[in-house]
Design a protein around this motif. Structure first.
Motif, PDB file in Angstrom:
ATOM      1  N   LEU A 108       0.833  -1.316  -0.034  1.00 60.44           N
ATOM      2  CA  LEU A 108       0.006  -0.038  -0.026  1.00 60.44           C
ATOM      3  C   LEU A 108       0.736   1.253   0.029  1.00 60.44           C
ATOM      4  O   LEU A 108       0.398   2.360  -0.642  1.00 60.44           O
ATOM      5  N   LEU A 109       2.006   1.270   0.726  1.00 63.22           N
ATOM      6  CA  LEU A 109       2.694   2.305   0.903  1.00 63.22           C
ATOM      7  C   LEU A 109       3.830   2.382  -0.067  1.00 63.22           C
ATOM      8  O   LEU A 109       4.635   3.442   0.072  1.00 63.22           O
ATOM      9  N   LYS A 110       4.436   1.351  -0.648  1.00 62.76           N
ATOM     10  CA  LYS A 110       5.523   1.349  -1.655  1.00 62.76           C
ATOM     11  C   LYS A 110       5.519   2.474  -2.429  1.00 62.76           C
ATOM     12  O   LYS A 110       4.677   2.740  -3.199  1.00 62.76           O
ATOM     13  N   GLY A 111       6.562   3.521  -2.356  1.00 63.89           N
ATOM     14  CA  GLY A 111       6.789   4.552  -3.138  1.00 63.89           C
ATOM     15  C   GLY A 111       5.953   5.945  -2.837  1.00 63.89           C
ATOM     16  O   GLY A 111       6.117   6.514  -3.597  1.00 63.89           O
ATOM     17  N   LYS A 112       5.258   5.577  -1.658  1.00 66.04           N
ATOM     18  CA  LYS A 112       4.021   6.819  -1.513  1.00 66.04           C
ATOM     19  C   LYS A 112       4.611   7.238   0.178  1.00 66.04           C
ATOM     20  O   LYS A 112       3.781   8.342   0.316  1.00 66.04           O
ATOM     21  N   ALA A 113       5.351   6.776   0.741  1.00 67.18           N
ATOM     22  CA  ALA A 113       5.577   7.112   2.017  1.00 67.18           C
ATOM     23  C   ALA A 113       7.244   7.033   2.320  1.00 67.18           C
ATOM     24  O   ALA A 113       7.924   6.156   1.882  1.00 67.18           O
ATOM     25  N   GLN A 114       7.608   7.765   3.299  1.00 66.87           N
ATOM     26  CA  GLN A 114       8.816   7.638   3.607  1.00 66.87           C
ATOM     27  C   GLN A 114       9.189   6.081   4.451  1.00 66.87           C
ATOM     28  O   GLN A 114       8.196   5.652   5.029  1.00 66.87           O
ATOM     29  N   PRO A 115      10.414   5.745   4.384  1.00 65.03           N
ATOM     30  CA  PRO A 115      10.844   4.406   4.792  1.00 65.03           C
ATOM     31  C   PRO A 115      10.317   4.264   6.324  1.00 65.03           C
ATOM     32  O   PRO A 115      10.107   3.214   6.726  1.00 65.03           O
ATOM     33  N   ALA A 116      10.805   5.332   7.014  1.00 66.52           N
ATOM     34  CA  ALA A 116      10.326   5.298   8.490  1.00 66.52           C
ATOM     35  C   ALA A 116       8.935   5.572   8.705  1.00 66.52           C
ATOM     36  O   ALA A 116       8.543   4.544   9.738  1.00 66.52           O
ATOM     37  N   THR A 117       8.190   5.974   7.883  1.00 63.24           N
ATOM     38  CA  THR A 117       6.596   5.970   7.936  1.00 63.24           C
ATOM     39  C   THR A 117       6.239   4.515   7.974  1.00 63.24           C
ATOM     40  O   THR A 117       5.343   3.709   8.555  1.00 63.24           O
ATOM     41  N   VAL A 118       6.743   3.724   6.921  1.00 60.72           N
ATOM     42  CA  VAL A 118       6.436   2.304   6.654  1.00 60.72           C
ATOM     43  C   VAL A 118       6.944   1.563   7.861  1.00 60.72           C
ATOM     44  O   VAL A 118       6.041   0.665   8.317  1.00 60.72           O
ATOM     45  N   ARG A 119       7.932   1.474   8.362  1.00 62.55           N
ATOM     46  CA  ARG A 119       8.386   0.835   9.424  1.00 62.55           C
ATOM     47  C   ARG A 119       7.515   1.072  10.952  1.00 62.55           C
ATOM     48  O   ARG A 119       7.428   0.349  11.603  1.00 62.55           O
TER      49      ARG A 119
END
Length: 273
Positions: free
Chosen positions: A161-172
């Protein structure tokens, strides 16, 4: 931290050690340390025997630190070993507090990484927006919150859902919320992480509910009033809910100011009833 003083002291010492040891670290290096500490938290979550051994009051703190050091040495960075060993050497009233402290320490490192990269405000907004998307879709909310669904499946869903749309820190951080940050459910964990991110920026979070979007001038005016009231900058998180009909509802921590038309109508119905 809301744990008793003994665990707050242990957490504080570990946090100070982490800050000192990463003073010159890059954002990427901090992100690696964060991921390592969160992996240790994951180990503690699944291994109750280890949690008990690492919080056993009959064992000296140095012995407990040596135990975790022997388990982690060669598998993670020395910064992580030293930070976690410092944490474990402290005293905890119950095993679950050690898990909470390890999670907080990992999140602290992750937020420090985003701050060093100049992305902290962006991460805060992305976490809030994802929370809105998740809670607004009952199917998605159910899938992310269902503990019967393997964590790996839910993590993959978040990454897709978040790939390429959010910062890596957000995903984590969203992945941290999936595990139940601080023992909370997914939605509550996500809100707490939004607030932790704001705290890192020395801001208070105000959750604002309105029937229609606020103008920039209205947002600035509301933020200024709340900042004056709370004595610090306020980060507005605005949710547009047409069902409230009009007015504004604002929640800051445990404080709720509900001036919506819906609330007034409900109050009138109760009065007539």
């Amino acid at each position: 931290m809301t744990s008793p003083s003994v665990s707050r002291e242990a957490y504080g010492e570990a946090s100070d050690r982490l800050v000192a040891d990463t003073a010159s670290a890059t954002s990427a290096q901090l992100a690696t340390v964060a991921d390592e500490i969160l992996s240790v938290a994951g180990l503690l979550r699944t291994d109750l025997r280890l949690r008990r051994a690492l919080t056993d009051p009959s064992r000296p703190g140095s012995d407990r630190a040596e135990l975790i050091g022997s388990l982690l040495s060669g598998k993670v960075s020395q910064v992580t070993v030293d930070s976690v060993a410092t944490l474990v050497a402290g005293r905890f009233a119950r095993p679950g507090q050690l898990l909470d402290a390890a999670e907080h320490l990992g999140v602290d490192a992750l937020l420090a990484s985003a701050e060093r990269d100049g992305k902290l405000a962006e991460v805060e907004d992305e976490l809030f927006r994802f929370g809105q998307i998740a809670t607004g879709d009952s199917g998605l909310a159910g899938a992310l919150s269902d503990a019967n669904v393997p964590l790996s499946v839910r993590v993959k869903l978040v990454e897709d859902l978040l790939k390429g749309k959010a910062q890596p820190a957000t995903v984590r951080l969203v992945e941290v919320a999936l595990t139940g940050f601080g023992g909370r459910g997914f939605a509550a964990s996500l809100n707490r992480l939004v607030e932790a991110t704001a705290e890192k920026r020395d801001r208070e979070v105000a959750y604002v509910t309105v029937a229609k979007p606020l103008t920039d001038a209205e947002e600035q005016s509301l933020a200024a009033k709340l900042s004056a009231l709370y004595g610090r900058d306020v980060s507005l998180k605005v949710d547009v809910v047409p069902a409230v009909l009009g007015g504004v509802s604002v929640r800051v921590g445990s404080d709720l100011y509900d001036g919506t038309v819906l609330r007034k109508l409900n109050a009138a119905k109760q009065a007539f009833a």
